[in-house]
Design a protein around this motif. Structure first.
Motif, PDB file in Angstrom:
ATOM      1  N   ASN A  68     -23.296  14.030   2.612  1.00 47.51           N
ATOM      2  CA  ASN A  68     -22.816  12.724   2.170  1.00 47.51           C
ATOM      3  C   ASN A  68     -21.506  12.333   2.861  1.00 47.51           C
ATOM      4  N   VAL A  69     -20.658  13.345   3.124  1.00 46.76           N
ATOM      5  CA  VAL A  69     -19.435  13.071   3.885  1.00 46.76           C
ATOM      6  C   VAL A  69     -19.805  12.557   5.281  1.00 46.76           C
TER       7      VAL A  69
ATOM      8  N   SER B 214     -22.261  12.542  13.552  1.00 48.80           N
ATOM      9  CA  SER B 214     -21.750  12.934  12.230  1.00 48.80           C
ATOM     10  C   SER B 214     -22.595  14.046  11.608  1.00 48.80           C
TER      11      SER B 214
ATOM     12  N   THR C 178     -20.683  17.745  10.327  1.00 46.62           N
ATOM     13  CA  THR C 178     -21.116  18.633   9.246  1.00 46.62           C
ATOM     14  C   THR C 178     -20.917  20.099   9.628  1.00 46.62           C
TER      15      THR C 178
END
Length: 996
Positions: free
Chosen positions: A535-536, A646, A651
């Motif tokens: 989610n980040v 991302s 991650t």
């Protein structure tokens, strides 16, 4: 992870850049809000004219300071994230420059029957194709008159020196092609100037290369009729004599005295005397050198000492702005931001009364900007000498040719030739103005005001000055504005009301927030702390998309929002691939660090393949798509790149930071429910392939029959015509409304359907489809209004509806020719996407069976979605097949191949490990081991598309319905179509065992 520091640094840099560029958007919104509040009356009504004046007044004023740098409102508007017309309302227009009229003009309106017939036939032949009109004209002309040469048609006095009876067809064709291009450039420059002066914020005008079309977007336009007249008005090129300052000084003094008189009440006698003396001194400075106000001297002055070009600031309050705002001692030169003040002065009735009848004031078209930092942009106000009749001494029709050239000093100049009649008038005009200036005026703006060095007897002139090569080319094009007729026709016209745009904004925001929220909850539920990390990455992904769109000055459209929503679902896919691989390694007994390292490395190739194939379809969509589809493609491409960075790199930095000490309690990728979900499956998928073949064939066959029975509902951009979104006070019945309006459209093709709510209807008609004139537009619109009012309702011109009334919230027109072009480019998009994907799969997997299996599955998915559209139409549910539908099909192709590639990648991996095994067994094992990833990715993407379908509004209903069907069937086809086809395409010998 290697290069962790680089990833962190790059993330920080990109984040800071995104914050920097997005900050301009927030400042722009703040200023817009302040402008609205300042111009809203007590009743809540906004004075839009006053609002525009408010914004114009700060256009060149510093309004934002960032990192010690001042930014004007203009800088902010050029850097903010733009909203597309569908999100704020406005007008989108595509104009076509007629090559037929250009060729007629170049031929001197030659009436040769073969020539006239070829003009008409060529125009008909190229309809719906990308063929060049001139080439097609030549082919048709030579087919009907093989013995005639082009020189026979185009050799005339106007073309003397360029085309003679001895000119070859190739030479004449080159000249014709150059003239057509020149006419399009000329129209583009004229339209660009008109639009820049129109007063709308963030206008966008561009040439559509390879066509004779010019595309214009005008956000916030509330007077479409004015825009149409402005865009299609005939260019008015004139040559005027110019008054020198000493000749109009009494007029300027009289205007100043009139304005100063208004200030008398607040001035004492002593101050007034000083003010008058100062004005007279400054006026004498202006008249010291009458001939010093040409472009070169004005530019030099703009770069000089500003102290010498301004009146004493202490006296500014006691003199009129006509003098106090002057920025030059050599002419009436003003800061751009002050021109509105000067215009208001000159438009006053009492000021007009003191201006002689032989004087009119016109602005230069181009601002002069000094290279000095912080210097203002300046415009010169020219005093034009008019005649009793008001007609210019010479007009543009007499110009036979103009081109960019070099003067005797090898500086850029413009060479101009005139007809015999024009040369005679030009000789008299130049003879009487030696040492003075003659202004070249187009659409009441001065493009150049060169000094006359001597009488010009033969009509051949050279205009020199401080031109760049580009400026000389532009002026040459302007001079030819009267030489050849090149009328423009509006072939596409879309008007979106601000109310409809605001609704679309709200629906888009709801879609993004709801889709994002559901995906966040699902990821945490299924992947525990790993889901939080995903989610980040998702947050960074969306943040980067918005920031990069702002950096590129791209427009965020409603399809663009759909692209972001879709990216939310698809960007999770990479993390699902990685996390499923990590879970698999952990189940096989690997430690956390080893599982993370192996999981990322094994998932990497699948992620690359999946992203590349989707990116290919998005890129093709961008290259061949038009209008809103381009916005969708841009957003999708940016989203793919951002999600890859991302999901794979950001991650991993976070995951490795959590696992640094080897404490498994700090990091987990599953909870009790999901740890062993879908693990150990042993389904024989391939044994079900014949059932799948039968099911798919039956469904598609039913769909094809439905297409023959009822047909697909083509959007106006595919079939041409006019479409209107009509809002009613009360709910309306489509069938009754159609019965009411159809007779007024001569009972020609008319469709009426609800558009998001039962009081909003979309009405589409083919009435007068082949007539693209303004008169036809007005006739169709009036027919619509008459048809609805016949049922007892009242037409309202604004969004505030009274009882039993209606208003037209938006309208669109697409000419038959451009509709054919859009349709053909859509077919090309799909075809090129399939070819590109086949070649990529072939290269990556080195077996044609994999490439063909993937293409068969993609054809299957496309036909399945088309069949679904046809079948639901039998039940009264209609969705349009248009440009946005094509974007959905290509997205489905990208998504489906994404899913298929992941399965193929696992098959390739297992084929390398399990040599000697039966191929069918290896394929089944690969399908079973990837089923968890396939289902989870499908679920997350399906969730956000379902949200888009529910909350995205009527404009995206068909798009999101196609995606819903496409995602479901894309998942199905990767398991039951693509993989089985690969097995069936292999020989029996190859299928029995996997060779080493």
């Amino acid at each position: 992870m290697k290069n962790k520091g680089f990833v962190v640094s790059l993330t920080i840099v990109i984040s800071l850049l995104c914050i920097y560029y997005l900050s301009f958007t927030f400042v722009a919104q703040k200023i817009q809000k302040e402008a609205t509040e300042a111009t809203t009356d007590a009743s809540g009504n906004i004075n839009f004219a006053e609002k525009q004046r408010y914004l114009d007044s700060i256009w060149n004023e510093p309004v934002y300071n960032l990192l010690g740098l001042d930014y004007t409102y203009q800088d902010i508007k050029e850097t903010e994230l733009n909203l597309g017309l569908d999100l704020q309302g406005g007008m989108h227009v595509t104009l076509e420059v007629s090559p037929v009229d250009i060729l007629k003009g170049l031929s001197g309106n030659n009436q040769d029957p073969d020539f006239q017939s070829a003009l008409i036939t060529a125009k008909t032949n190229i309809r719906g194709t990308q063929n060049n009109y001139v080439d097609e004209f030549y082919r048709v002309f030579k087919a009907s008159a093989p013995d005639k040469s082009l020189a026979f048609i185009f050799s005339n006095t106007a073309n003397r020196g360029r085309i003679s009876l001895n000119s070859t067809d190739e030479e004449v064709l080159d000249i014709i092609q150059a003239e057509v291009e020149s006419a399009i450039d000329r129209s583009f420059n004229i339209l660009r100037t008109r639009i820049d002066r129109f007063g709308t914020s963030q206008p966008n005008i561009q040439r559509l290369q390879g066509t004779g079309r010019i595309q214009i977007e005008l956000p916030g336009v509330d007077n479409p009729e004015r825009v149409r007249k402005l865009l299609q008005g005939v260019a008015k090129l004139e040559f005027w004599e110019v008054h020198e300052i000493n000749e109009i000084s009494p007029t300027l003094q009289a205007i100043n005295d009139l304005l100063v008189k208004e200030q008398k009440a607040t001035l004492n006698t002593e101050d007034l005397t000083a003010s008058t003396e100062t004005v007279q001194e400054d006026l004498s400075l202006l008249t010291e050198d009458d001939n010093a106000s040409d472009t070169a001297d004005t530019t030099a002055l703009a770069e000089g000492d500003s102290a010498t070009s301004n009146l004493d600031s202490a006296l500014n309050s006691q003199v009129s702005p006509l003098f106090s705002l002057i920025k030059s001692q050599y002419g009436l030169v003003y800061d751009v931001k002050d021109t509105s003040t000067i215009n208001r002065i000159l438009q006053r009735e009492d000021v007009k009364s003191v201006i002689p009848s032989n004087v009119k004031f016109l602005w230069s078209v181009k601002a002069i900007k000094s290279e000095a930092v912080g210097s203002p942009e300046l415009l010169e106000l020219h005093a034009i000498r008019t005649s009793r009749t008001g007609k210019a001494p010479l007009t543009g029709e007499v110009i036979t040719d103009a081109r960019q050239d070099l003067d005797q000093r090898s500086r850029p100049a413009v060479s101009m030739q005139m007809s015999a009649a024009g040369a005679k008038t030009w000789r008299r005009l130049t003879a009487s103005n030696v040492g003075r200036r003659i202004a070249i005026v187009l659409d009441n703006y001065v493009y150049s005001a060169p000094n006359v060095e001597g009488e010009i007897p033969n009509g051949n002139s050279s205009i020199s000055g401080s031109f760049t090569i580009e400026e000389a080319k532009d002026l040459a094009n302007i001079l030819k504005a009267g030489a050849l007729p090149a009328p423009t026709t509006i072939v596409e016209d879309v008007v979106i009301g601000p109310t409809l745009g605001k609704v679309a904004q709200e629906q888009g925001i709801i879609s993004i927030v709801a889709g994002l929220g559901i995906v966040i909850i699902f990821m945490v539920f299924y992947y525990a702390k790993g889901g939080l990390i995903a989610n980040v990455a998702l947050f960074f992904n969306i943040f980067f998309i918005m920031g990069i769109l702002a950096q590129l000055s791209a427009s965020l459209t409603l399809p663009g929002i759909a692209g972001i929503v879709l990216t939310i679902g698809m960007s999770i896919d990479a993390n699902v691939l990685i996390f499923e691989r990590i879970k698999e390694e952990l189940r096989n007994g690997s430690g956390l660090k080893a599982a993370i390292s192996t999981g990322y490395s094994k998932a990497y190739s699948s992620i690359i393949d999946a992203n590349v194939t989707t990116f290919i379809t998005a890129m093709i969509l961008y290259i061949l798509g038009q209008g809103p589809v381009k916005g969708f493609a841009i957003t999708l491409m940016i989203g793919i790149a951002c999600s890859f960075f991302s999901a794979v790199f950001i991650t991993r930095v976070i995951v490795e930071a959590f696992s640094k000490k080897g404490d498994n309690s700090k990091l987990s990728f599953a909870n009790a429910f999901s740890r062993n979900a879908l693990v150990g499956l042993n389904i024989d998928f391939l044994s079900k392939r014949k059932m799948a073949y039968i099911f798919s064939s039956t469904f598609i066959a039913v769909g094809i029959v439905a297409i023959f029975i009822k047909g697909l509902t083509l959007g106006v951009d595919f079939k041409g015509g006019r479409s209107y979104v009509v809002t009613f006070t009360e709910a309306a019945v489509p069938s009754a409304l159609k019965a009411s309006v159809a007779p007024y459209f001569d009972n020609q093709g008319t469709e009426v359907k609800t558009y998001g709510a039962n009081n909003i209807m979309k009405i589409t008609t083919s009435y007068l489809i082949d007539d693209e004139t303004d008169a036809a537009d007005l006739k169709v619109k009036n027919a619509l209004i008459e048809g609805i009012t016949a049922s007892g309702l009242t037409y309202s011109t604004n969004a505030d509806l009274g009882p039993d009334s209606f208003t037209i919230s938006s309208s669109s027109k697409v000419g038959a020719t451009i509709a054919d072009d859009i349709k053909n480019s859509s077919y090309e998009s799909a075809l090129f996407a399939l070819i590109a994907i086949f070649l990529y799969i072939l290269i990556r997997f080195r077996k044609w069976q994999f490439g063909l299996g993937a293409i068969v599955a993609l054809f299957h998915d496309t036909l399945f979605v088309l069949s679904a559209f046809a079948i639901v139409s039998l039940f009264g549910i209609t969705y349009e097949v248009d440009q946005v539908f094509v974007a959905a099909i290509l997205t489905i192709i990208g998504y489906s191949i994404n899913d298929t590639v992941v399965v193929f990648d696992r098959i390739r991996e297992n084929l390398g490990i399990k040599t000697g095994s039966e191929m069918k067994k290896v394929f089944n094992e690969s399908l079973n081991s990837t089923i968890s990833r396939t289902l989870i990715t499908s679920i997350t993407t399906l969730i956000v598309v379902l949200v888009l379908f529910i909350f995205g509004g009527a404009a995206l209903k068909g798009f999101s319905f196609a995606l819903l069907i496409g995602i479901l069937i894309g998942t199905y086809s990767s398991i039951f179509i693509a993989t089985p086809v690969v097995i069936d395409l292999n020989t029996k010998k190859d299928a029995k065992a996997v060779k080493a």
